[in-house]
Scaffold this motif. Sequence first.
Motif, PDB file in Angstrom:
ATOM      1  N   GLY A   1      19.710  90.355  -4.108  1.00 51.87           N
ATOM      2  CA  GLY A   1      19.471  91.520  -4.950  1.00 51.87           C
ATOM      3  C   GLY A   1      20.107  92.715  -4.273  1.00 51.87           C
ATOM      4  O   GLY A   1      20.023  92.863  -3.051  1.00 51.87           O
ATOM      5  N   PRO A   2      20.766  93.593  -5.034  1.00 49.26           N
ATOM      6  CA  PRO A   2      21.510  94.689  -4.439  1.00 49.26           C
ATOM      7  C   PRO A   2      20.630  95.807  -3.894  1.00 49.26           C
ATOM      8  O   PRO A   2      19.471  95.974  -4.296  1.00 49.26           O
ATOM      9  CB  PRO A   2      22.349  95.213  -5.614  1.00 49.26           C
ATOM     10  N   VAL A   3      21.205  96.565  -2.976  1.00 46.87           N
ATOM     11  CA  VAL A   3      20.548  97.769  -2.473  1.00 46.87           C
ATOM     12  C   VAL A   3      20.480  98.799  -3.603  1.00 46.87           C
ATOM     13  O   VAL A   3      21.124  98.654  -4.642  1.00 46.87           O
ATOM     14  CB  VAL A   3      21.294  98.359  -1.261  1.00 46.87           C
ATOM     15  N   LYS A   4      19.693  99.844  -3.393  1.00 45.77           N
ATOM     16  CA  LYS A   4      19.441 100.842  -4.435  1.00 45.77           C
ATOM     17  C   LYS A   4      20.728 101.435  -4.991  1.00 45.77           C
ATOM     18  O   LYS A   4      20.867 101.633  -6.206  1.00 45.77           O
ATOM     19  CB  LYS A   4      18.556 101.948  -3.861  1.00 45.77           C
ATOM     20  N   ALA A   5      21.698 101.702  -4.115  1.00 45.01           N
ATOM     21  CA  ALA A   5      22.961 102.299  -4.561  1.00 45.01           C
ATOM     22  C   ALA A   5      23.742 101.352  -5.463  1.00 45.01           C
ATOM     23  O   ALA A   5      24.497 101.793  -6.329  1.00 45.01           O
ATOM     24  CB  ALA A   5      23.804 102.695  -3.347  1.00 45.01           C
ATOM     25  N   GLY A   6      23.584 100.039  -5.283  1.00 48.15           N
ATOM     26  CA  GLY A   6      24.219  99.070  -6.170  1.00 48.15           C
ATOM     27  C   GLY A   6      23.449  98.888  -7.453  1.00 48.15           C
ATOM     28  O   GLY A   6      24.024  98.728  -8.535  1.00 48.15           O
TER      29      GLY A   6
ATOM     30  N   LYS B   1      32.489  98.792  -3.252  1.00 49.16           N
ATOM     31  CA  LYS B   1      32.870  98.639  -1.840  1.00 49.16           C
ATOM     32  C   LYS B   1      33.560  99.900  -1.334  1.00 49.16           C
ATOM     33  O   LYS B   1      33.318 100.359  -0.208  1.00 49.16           O
ATOM     34  CB  LYS B   1      33.794  97.429  -1.691  1.00 49.16           C
ATOM     35  N   ALA B   2      34.404 100.478  -2.180  1.00 49.88           N
ATOM     36  CA  ALA B   2      35.113 101.709  -1.805  1.00 49.88           C
ATOM     37  C   ALA B   2      34.148 102.864  -1.590  1.00 49.88           C
ATOM     38  O   ALA B   2      34.441 103.798  -0.843  1.00 49.88           O
ATOM     39  CB  ALA B   2      36.140 102.072  -2.881  1.00 49.88           C
ATOM     40  N   ARG B   3      32.981 102.798  -2.228  1.00 49.14           N
ATOM     41  CA  ARG B   3      31.939 103.819  -2.044  1.00 49.14           C
ATOM     42  C   ARG B   3      31.016 103.482  -0.876  1.00 49.14           C
ATOM     43  O   ARG B   3      30.025 104.177  -0.645  1.00 49.14           O
ATOM     44  CB  ARG B   3      31.104 103.937  -3.318  1.00 49.14           C
ATOM     45  N   GLY B   4      31.303 102.380  -0.196  1.00 50.14           N
ATOM     46  CA  GLY B   4      30.473 101.979   0.933  1.00 50.14           C
ATOM     47  C   GLY B   4      29.281 101.127   0.542  1.00 50.14           C
ATOM     48  O   GLY B   4      28.342 100.957   1.327  1.00 50.14           O
ATOM     49  N   VAL B   5      29.309 100.564  -0.681  1.00 50.22           N
ATOM     50  CA  VAL B   5      28.200  99.748  -1.173  1.00 50.22           C
ATOM     51  C   VAL B   5      28.630  98.290  -1.218  1.00 50.22           C
ATOM     52  O   VAL B   5      29.520  97.916  -1.992  1.00 50.22           O
ATOM     53  CB  VAL B   5      27.755 100.190  -2.580  1.00 50.22           C
ATOM     54  N   THR B   6      28.022  97.455  -0.383  1.00 49.56           N
ATOM     55  CA  THR B   6      28.252  96.014  -0.424  1.00 49.56           C
ATOM     56  C   THR B   6      27.219  95.408  -1.354  1.00 49.56           C
ATOM     57  O   THR B   6      26.030  95.336  -1.020  1.00 49.56           O
ATOM     58  CB  THR B   6      28.131  95.389   0.983  1.00 49.56           C
ATOM     59  N   TYR B   7      27.664  95.002  -2.517  1.00 54.03           N
ATOM     60  CA  TYR B   7      26.753  94.516  -3.561  1.00 54.03           C
ATOM     61  C   TYR B   7      26.452  93.042  -3.313  1.00 54.03           C
ATOM     62  O   TYR B   7      27.343  92.189  -3.336  1.00 54.03           O
ATOM     63  CB  TYR B   7      27.395  94.704  -4.930  1.00 54.03           C
TER      64      TYR B   7
END
Length: 409
Positions: free
Chosen positions: A86-91, A247-253
């Motif tokens: 499950g993704p982090v909040k930003a994802g 990913k470019a925003r620093g979010v590894t989904y």
Amino acid sequence: MKILLIGSGGREHALAWKIAQSQLVSRLVCAPGNPGMAKVGECIPVDDPIAFSKENSIDLVVVGPEQPLAEGLADRLAEAGIPCFGPVKAGAMLESSKAFTKEICDEAGIPTARYGHFTEAALAKAFLDEFEAPFVIKADGLAAGKGVIIAEDRQQAEKAIDDLLNISGSLVIEEFMKGYEVSLFAVTDGETVQRFGTASDYKRAFDGDKGPNTGGMGCVSPAPRFTKELEDRAMEEIVLPTVRALKARGVTYRGVLYAGLMVTDDGPKLVEYNCRFGDPECQLLMRRLRSDVVPSLWGAATGRLAGVGLDWKDEVGVLITYATKGYPGAYEKGSEIRGVEEAEKDDSIVIFHAGTKEEGGRLLANGGRVLSITALGEDYAYARGKAYQAANLIDWPEGFYRKDIGEGF
């Protein structure tokens, strides 16, 4: 492996049913679970998933519903060193904010409807001049599958703007796209993206796509008419660019990406994203998946998805949602449901519990959408016949279901 599964609906029952079949799993805890899930795992109310996972040496947490993800449960588990599917909040903002998803579409050149994002009613109503009816009005935040209003005229659209702004304080107005809808699923660890099947669901409450939007009154899988070429195009133009943009925003989904698509004359376009498996689509995906699901869940959660393959059954699936009369509006809980075990005697049928509870040995309705009746077969007509045969064996006068699921395929 010890797995903690968060949730209590039909989607989570299907995940529990499939996870429990894995030779890799020594313990499955469902929090809080439901009567159906109690047959394949332990149902325990868990107030603090992090503390519970540490105390019970949980190896993987699988989060079913969107709300805990939108609230940052995956972030807290990551800080504690506990793998989470499950993704982090930003994802999860792909689901929790329609405006965020549109920003990603703009950045990555993802095909979607023209839109405007508003927090003021006057500006939103003025924007309606940009389009012709019907108008698509969406609450910006989570709305359990019911935050979209398709207004047939200007008056309905302006009322929808007022109503949805009162609910969420922010909304998106979209151009109405013509075509047919498809649910496309992919599992990802933020680098590798694994295709995870397709489905077509039925959102309106009543036959002939009449009545209010619901969380889903049935579905078929795989999606009819959605060819391999269209799926390839959707992956290349929509899903993969989304993972890269995050990913470019620093979010590894890490988790599942559920792309709601409209297949138009110009090809697939994104309607919306969800950050979890669909309900009821998940139920059919788990039925149709021949291979073990746990390697995909574990691989996505730990960044080890590369090389994990999936094997699908040749059969197609049809699902009927059995709901309480009154849903998606007001409905009464507590009516008794009989005949579920009788309906499941057919090998082609599995019935997943959503809004149920057990009391004194009786199965009672405890929600709006209550049962998911799934059937597999060599074609949609056969599976459809089996599903309705099973539905007719269930004795529940207080329930209702659509009679046209899977019709015409």
